[in-house]
Design an enzyme around this catalytic site. Structure first.
Site, PDB file in Angstrom:
ATOM      1  N   GLU A 154     139.930 139.888  38.292  1.00 15.58           N
ATOM      2  CA  GLU A 154     138.758 140.051  38.361  1.00 15.58           C
ATOM      3  C   GLU A 154     138.107 139.376  39.847  1.00 15.58           C
ATOM      4  O   GLU A 154     137.275 138.469  39.913  1.00 15.58           O
ATOM      5  CB  GLU A 154     138.373 139.150  37.422  1.00 15.58           C
ATOM      6  CG  GLU A 154     138.887 139.561  36.011  1.00 15.58           C
ATOM      7  CD  GLU A 154     138.164 138.839  35.116  1.00 15.58           C
ATOM      8  OE1 GLU A 154     136.303 138.370  35.007  1.00 15.58           O
ATOM      9  OE2 GLU A 154     138.329 139.215  33.286  1.00 15.58           O
ATOM     10  N   HIS A 216     133.967 140.226  34.617  1.00 16.78           N
ATOM     11  CA  HIS A 216     133.624 140.650  35.415  1.00 16.78           C
ATOM     12  C   HIS A 216     134.178 142.246  35.491  1.00 16.78           C
ATOM     13  O   HIS A 216     135.067 142.233  35.137  1.00 16.78           O
ATOM     14  CB  HIS A 216     134.780 139.893  36.907  1.00 16.78           C
ATOM     15  CG  HIS A 216     134.220 138.067  37.348  1.00 16.78           C
ATOM     16  ND1 HIS A 216     134.435 137.752  36.850  1.00 16.78           N
ATOM     17  CD2 HIS A 216     132.743 137.907  38.321  1.00 16.78           C
ATOM     18  CE1 HIS A 216     133.917 136.304  37.143  1.00 16.78           C
ATOM     19  NE2 HIS A 216     132.983 136.455  37.708  1.00 16.78           N
ATOM     20  N   LYS A 243     128.448 133.813  31.718  1.00 13.03           N
ATOM     21  CA  LYS A 243     128.538 134.088  32.627  1.00 13.03           C
ATOM     22  C   LYS A 243     129.103 135.950  32.010  1.00 13.03           C
ATOM     23  O   LYS A 243     130.129 136.039  32.517  1.00 13.03           O
ATOM     24  CB  LYS A 243     129.374 133.416  33.370  1.00 13.03           C
ATOM     25  CG  LYS A 243     129.162 134.365  35.140  1.00 13.03           C
ATOM     26  CD  LYS A 243     130.041 133.582  36.313  1.00 13.03           C
ATOM     27  CE  LYS A 243     130.324 134.259  37.701  1.00 13.03           C
ATOM     28  NZ  LYS A 243     131.120 133.313  38.293  1.00 13.03           N
TER      29      LYS A 243
END
Length: 334
Positions: A154, A216, A243
């Site tokens: 990531e 991500h 997130k």
């Protein structure tokens, strides 16, 4: 620990919703612990709300970079020690009547399944992470610290497979149980795709440490349904803040991400409302607007602060100087 729609980190409320200004985090990128300490001082002086310690970027935590290689070497040594010796000439059996190994043992011996991480390799890496944390304690001085070990999968430098990543985070939390609460990081980042979020979240919450679940994609912006599924999974597995950071290939990608964030942070009856703060970022220059648009509900954004040499190192593409981020957030506040 029950999760809330807002968090309190170091006296700063971290919350999602239209009109709410996101907390501004600055990543401490080193590359040494000494430089990270200087970066922390500059970030605090510049008004950072949160400090993110990117421990995978620090030279003192080099065991993270060499984790996979060290684990493979340890597994090779163990295999050579445990492998059976050649049978004497003429021997046609084993004590107990065994003959040929079964298919499962052949599969394990062939290396088709990744071996469990070596405990000594995990302990070494965890000790380095903890030492980096200790070296930040007197500099942070009450500022909330987010501990992040970003894997190579990531965008980070930590060469950890899923089992190694889980073992590392859990070993770090085991040791943090013996630390005074005020010396522990305020939150820990856990990559949702590594598969260990429920276990790590439970352990972190027992210590009063919040969990930032992260996702991500450095190649594209997944479809809205995929992003929403990721966010839902984060919440169901124990995240206190969800997130997502993705790569846009068009302005439409940026707009879609902002829409996903707006729906996820909407109030009752207005959208899908996750019930926890959300941080959504579109990376690169094209996505920079996502970092300074509070109206879409993001709870946390990341900025850079120059160090003593006037240099600034972003932890992800598209991060802006903190003074520009603050100015834009105020101008665009609903």
């Amino acid at each position: 620990m029950s999760r809330e729609s807002s968090l309190t980190w170091g006296g700063r409320t971290v919350t999602s919703g239209p009109g709410e200004l996101p907390a501004v985090a600055v990543s401490l990128t080193g590359p040494t612990a000494a430089r990270a300490r200087v970066q922390a001082r500059h970030a605090i002086d510049a008004g950072a709300d949160v400090l993110e310690l990117r421990v995978d970027l620090l030279e003192e935590a080099d065991a993270l970079v060499g984790f996979a290689e060290a684990s493979a070497a340890a597994a090779s040594v163990s295999a050579s020690i445990l492998s059976p010796r050649p049978a004497p000439a003429g021997w046609r059996g084993t004590v107990g009547g065994g003959t040929e190994p079964d298919d499962e043992s052949v599969t394990e011996a062939s290396g088709e399944q990744a071996p469990a991480p070596d405990p000594m390799v995990v302990a070494t890496a965890a000790a380095q992470v903890l030492e980096c944390l200790r070296r930040m304690a007197d500099v942070v001085d009450g500022a909330p610290l987010l501990l992040t070990c970003r894997t190579a999968a990531e965008g980070g430098r930590a060469h950890l497979d899923d089992a190694g990543y889980s073992a590392l985070l859990r070993a770090v939390l085991d040791e943090l149980a013996g630390w005074a609460p005020e010396r522990r990081p305020r939150a820990i980042d856990v990559e949702v795709q590594r598969g260990c979020l429920p276990q790590v979240a439970e352990q972190a919450h027992a210590l009063g440490v919040d969990v930032v679940a992260s996702f991500h994609d450095f190649e594209a912006t997944p479809a809205d349904a995929v992003l929403e599924e990721v966010l839902d999974r984060m919440v169901s597995e124990g995240a206190d803040l969800a997130k997502i950071a993705v790569w846009p290939t068009s302005a439409d990608d940026v707009a879609r991400l902002l829409g996903v964030c707006a729906r996820a942070t909407a109030g009752p009856g207005e959208g899908t409302g996750l019930g926890v703060p959300v941080a959504a970022m579109s990376m690169g220059a094209l996505g920079a607007v996502s970092r300074v648009s509070p109206v879409f509900g993001t709870a946390l954004t990341f900025a850079v602060v120059p160090d003593e040499l006037g240099e600034s190192q972003a932890s992800a593409p598209g991060q802006l100087p903190i003074q520009d981020v603050r100015r834009c957030l105020e101008l665009l506040r609903a």
